[in-house]
Design a protein around this motif. Structure first.
Motif, PDB file in Angstrom:
ATOM      1  N   LEU A  62       7.669  -5.304   8.787  1.00  0.00           N
ATOM      2  CA  LEU A  62       6.340  -4.702   8.814  1.00  0.00           C
ATOM      3  C   LEU A  62       6.357  -3.181   8.830  1.00  0.00           C
ATOM      4  O   LEU A  62       5.344  -2.550   8.629  1.00  0.00           O
ATOM      5  CB  LEU A  62       5.575  -5.175  10.035  1.00  0.00           C
ATOM      6  N   ARG A  63       7.496  -2.602   9.081  1.00  0.00           N
ATOM      7  CA  ARG A  63       7.556  -1.157   9.232  1.00  0.00           C
ATOM      8  C   ARG A  63       7.408  -0.446   7.892  1.00  0.00           C
ATOM      9  O   ARG A  63       7.950  -0.874   6.884  1.00  0.00           O
ATOM     10  CB  ARG A  63       8.889  -0.769   9.876  1.00  0.00           C
ATOM     11  N   ILE A 100       5.088   7.001   1.230  1.00  0.00           N
ATOM     12  CA  ILE A 100       5.452   5.867   2.070  1.00  0.00           C
ATOM     13  C   ILE A 100       4.839   4.602   1.491  1.00  0.00           C
ATOM     14  O   ILE A 100       3.856   4.649   0.765  1.00  0.00           O
ATOM     15  CB  ILE A 100       5.004   6.039   3.540  1.00  0.00           C
ATOM     16  N   GLU A 101       5.476   3.493   1.842  1.00  0.00           N
ATOM     17  CA  GLU A 101       4.969   2.197   1.406  1.00  0.00           C
ATOM     18  C   GLU A 101       4.884   1.287   2.616  1.00  0.00           C
ATOM     19  O   GLU A 101       5.837   1.171   3.385  1.00  0.00           O
ATOM     20  CB  GLU A 101       5.883   1.593   0.353  1.00  0.00           C
ATOM     21  N   VAL A 102       3.722   0.677   2.782  1.00  0.00           N
ATOM     22  CA  VAL A 102       3.502  -0.293   3.862  1.00  0.00           C
ATOM     23  C   VAL A 102       3.478  -1.668   3.204  1.00  0.00           C
ATOM     24  O   VAL A 102       2.733  -1.877   2.253  1.00  0.00           O
ATOM     25  CB  VAL A 102       2.176  -0.020   4.600  1.00  0.00           C
ATOM     26  N   PRO A 103       4.300  -2.617   3.681  1.00  0.00           N
ATOM     27  CA  PRO A 103       4.346  -3.939   3.059  1.00  0.00           C
ATOM     28  C   PRO A 103       3.025  -4.685   3.195  1.00  0.00           C
ATOM     29  O   PRO A 103       2.660  -5.126   4.281  1.00  0.00           O
ATOM     30  CB  PRO A 103       5.477  -4.653   3.795  1.00  0.00           C
ATOM     31  N   SER A 104       2.299  -4.810   2.100  1.00  0.00           N
ATOM     32  CA  SER A 104       0.966  -5.409   2.150  1.00  0.00           C
ATOM     33  C   SER A 104       1.003  -6.921   2.315  1.00  0.00           C
ATOM     34  O   SER A 104       0.080  -7.498   2.871  1.00  0.00           O
ATOM     35  CB  SER A 104       0.166  -5.022   0.908  1.00  0.00           C
ATOM     36  N   GLY A 105       2.039  -7.581   1.850  1.00  0.00           N
ATOM     37  CA  GLY A 105       2.128  -9.036   1.984  1.00  0.00           C
ATOM     38  C   GLY A 105       2.139  -9.481   3.439  1.00  0.00           C
ATOM     39  O   GLY A 105       1.460 -10.442   3.822  1.00  0.00           O
ATOM     40  N   MET A 127       0.841  -1.166   0.000  1.00  0.00           N
ATOM     41  CA  MET A 127       0.000   0.000   0.000  1.00  0.00           C
ATOM     42  C   MET A 127       0.891   1.236   0.000  1.00  0.00           C
ATOM     43  O   MET A 127       1.820   1.333   0.793  1.00  0.00           O
ATOM     44  CB  MET A 127      -0.886  -0.025   1.250  1.00  0.00           C
ATOM     45  N   LYS A 128       0.629   2.162  -0.901  1.00  0.00           N
ATOM     46  CA  LYS A 128       1.387   3.413  -0.981  1.00  0.00           C
ATOM     47  C   LYS A 128       0.485   4.579  -0.602  1.00  0.00           C
ATOM     48  O   LYS A 128      -0.681   4.610  -0.970  1.00  0.00           O
ATOM     49  CB  LYS A 128       1.945   3.618  -2.382  1.00  0.00           C
ATOM     50  N   GLU A 129       1.047   5.503   0.135  1.00  0.00           N
ATOM     51  CA  GLU A 129       0.325   6.704   0.552  1.00  0.00           C
ATOM     52  C   GLU A 129       1.283   7.890   0.492  1.00  0.00           C
ATOM     53  O   GLU A 129       2.499   7.723   0.550  1.00  0.00           O
ATOM     54  CB  GLU A 129      -0.184   6.572   1.993  1.00  0.00           C
ATOM     55  N   GLN A 130       0.723   9.075   0.396  1.00  0.00           N
ATOM     56  CA  GLN A 130       1.508  10.302   0.498  1.00  0.00           C
ATOM     57  C   GLN A 130       1.122  11.010   1.777  1.00  0.00           C
ATOM     58  O   GLN A 130      -0.051  11.043   2.140  1.00  0.00           O
ATOM     59  CB  GLN A 130       1.260  11.228  -0.692  1.00  0.00           C
ATOM     60  N   MET A 142       0.950  -7.742   5.919  1.00  0.00           N
ATOM     61  CA  MET A 142      -0.345  -7.391   6.508  1.00  0.00           C
ATOM     62  C   MET A 142      -1.383  -8.464   6.202  1.00  0.00           C
ATOM     63  O   MET A 142      -2.192  -8.811   7.046  1.00  0.00           O
ATOM     64  CB  MET A 142      -0.820  -6.044   5.974  1.00  0.00           C
ATOM     65  N   ILE A 143      -1.341  -8.997   4.979  1.00  0.00           N
ATOM     66  CA  ILE A 143      -2.282 -10.049   4.593  1.00  0.00           C
ATOM     67  C   ILE A 143      -2.012 -11.306   5.402  1.00  0.00           C
ATOM     68  O   ILE A 143      -2.941 -11.957   5.888  1.00  0.00           O
ATOM     69  CB  ILE A 143      -2.200 -10.311   3.075  1.00  0.00           C
ATOM     70  N   LYS A 144      -0.735 -11.628   5.590  1.00  0.00           N
ATOM     71  CA  LYS A 144      -0.388 -12.805   6.379  1.00  0.00           C
ATOM     72  C   LYS A 144      -0.881 -12.651   7.825  1.00  0.00           C
ATOM     73  O   LYS A 144      -1.441 -13.576   8.403  1.00  0.00           O
ATOM     74  CB  LYS A 144       1.126 -13.022   6.386  1.00  0.00           C
ATOM     75  N   GLY A 145      -0.715 -11.477   8.383  1.00  0.00           N
ATOM     76  CA  GLY A 145      -1.198 -11.224   9.736  1.00  0.00           C
ATOM     77  C   GLY A 145      -2.705 -11.329   9.840  1.00  0.00           C
ATOM     78  O   GLY A 145      -3.243 -11.872  10.804  1.00  0.00           O
ATOM     79  N   SER A 146      -3.408 -10.827   8.837  1.00  0.00           N
ATOM     80  CA  SER A 146      -4.870 -10.928   8.829  1.00  0.00           C
ATOM     81  C   SER A 146      -5.323 -12.378   8.759  1.00  0.00           C
ATOM     82  O   SER A 146      -6.285 -12.770   9.416  1.00  0.00           O
ATOM     83  CB  SER A 146      -5.450 -10.168   7.636  1.00  0.00           C
ATOM     84  N   MET A 147      -4.632 -13.171   7.963  1.00  0.00           N
ATOM     85  CA  MET A 147      -4.983 -14.586   7.860  1.00  0.00           C
ATOM     86  C   MET A 147      -4.800 -15.291   9.198  1.00  0.00           C
ATOM     87  O   MET A 147      -5.627 -16.106   9.594  1.00  0.00           O
ATOM     88  CB  MET A 147      -4.154 -15.259   6.771  1.00  0.00           C
ATOM     89  N   VAL A 148      -3.717 -14.963   9.892  1.00  0.00           N
ATOM     90  CA  VAL A 148      -3.484 -15.577  11.208  1.00  0.00           C
ATOM     91  C   VAL A 148      -4.604 -15.203  12.164  1.00  0.00           C
ATOM     92  O   VAL A 148      -5.170 -16.062  12.834  1.00  0.00           O
ATOM     93  CB  VAL A 148      -2.108 -15.147  11.777  1.00  0.00           C
ATOM     94  N   VAL A 149      -4.949 -13.934  12.205  1.00  0.00           N
ATOM     95  CA  VAL A 149      -5.960 -13.463  13.152  1.00  0.00           C
ATOM     96  C   VAL A 149      -7.339 -14.048  12.872  1.00  0.00           C
ATOM     97  O   VAL A 149      -8.068 -14.411  13.789  1.00  0.00           O
ATOM     98  CB  VAL A 149      -6.009 -11.918  13.148  1.00  0.00           C
TER      99      VAL A 149
END
Length: 143
Positions: A132-133, A58-63, A1-4, A65-72
């Motif tokens: 994750l940062r 900025i870029e947040v590593p989405s891969g 995910m990219k944001e400004q 985040m998806i792995k964390g969501s799957m665990v939860v």
């Protein structure tokens, strides 16, 4: 995910806080903290050498985040199913097939409850991972 966003604080030589508008993509992510008035802030690695008030991407590593969501979301369901199957199998094994379903349900719910401790452990350990940062990928404009 990219944001400004805009750098609001320099936290250290390698970290900065970036503020940006809350978007629908990051609404439930919880990687950011609220700053009020529809704005969120996130700590990001400042590899670009940006300064306070610079507009950055900025870029947040989405891969991750998806792995964390799957665990939860999937771990409680998996623990519930495995607990149920273990309880039912155990009752069949000892010859008490009459209690198979009841013990399966109790063990399934107990296992699901235990999954929340596993998720808490995962959450604490994943928070310390550098992967994750968020990272500042480029400076859009300097002020």
């Amino acid at each position: 995910m990219k944001e400004q966003g805009v750098i609001t604080r320099i936290l250290s030589s390698k970290l900065a806080e970036v503020a940006f508008q809350r978007s629908s993509a990051c609404a439930k992510c919880r990687a950011c903290h609220g700053l009020g008035e529809g704005m969120v802030g996130i700590e990001a690695e400042n590899e670009a050498g940006a300064k306070r008030d610079d507009i950055v991407e900025i870029e947040v590593p989405s891969g991750e985040m998806i792995k964390g969501s799957m665990v939860v979301f999937l771990m409680p369901i998996l623990f519930l199913a495995v607990g149920y199957l273990m309880g039912a199998y155990l009752m069949r094994l000892v010859g008490l097939s009459r209690w198979e379903e009841g013990v399966g349900i109790v063990l399934g719910i107990s296992a699901m409850f235990l999954s929340y401790f596993a998720i808490r452990w995962y959450d604490r350990n994943i928070a310390q991972k550098e992967a994750l940062r968020a990272r500042i990928t480029k400076i859009v404009s300097s002020r």
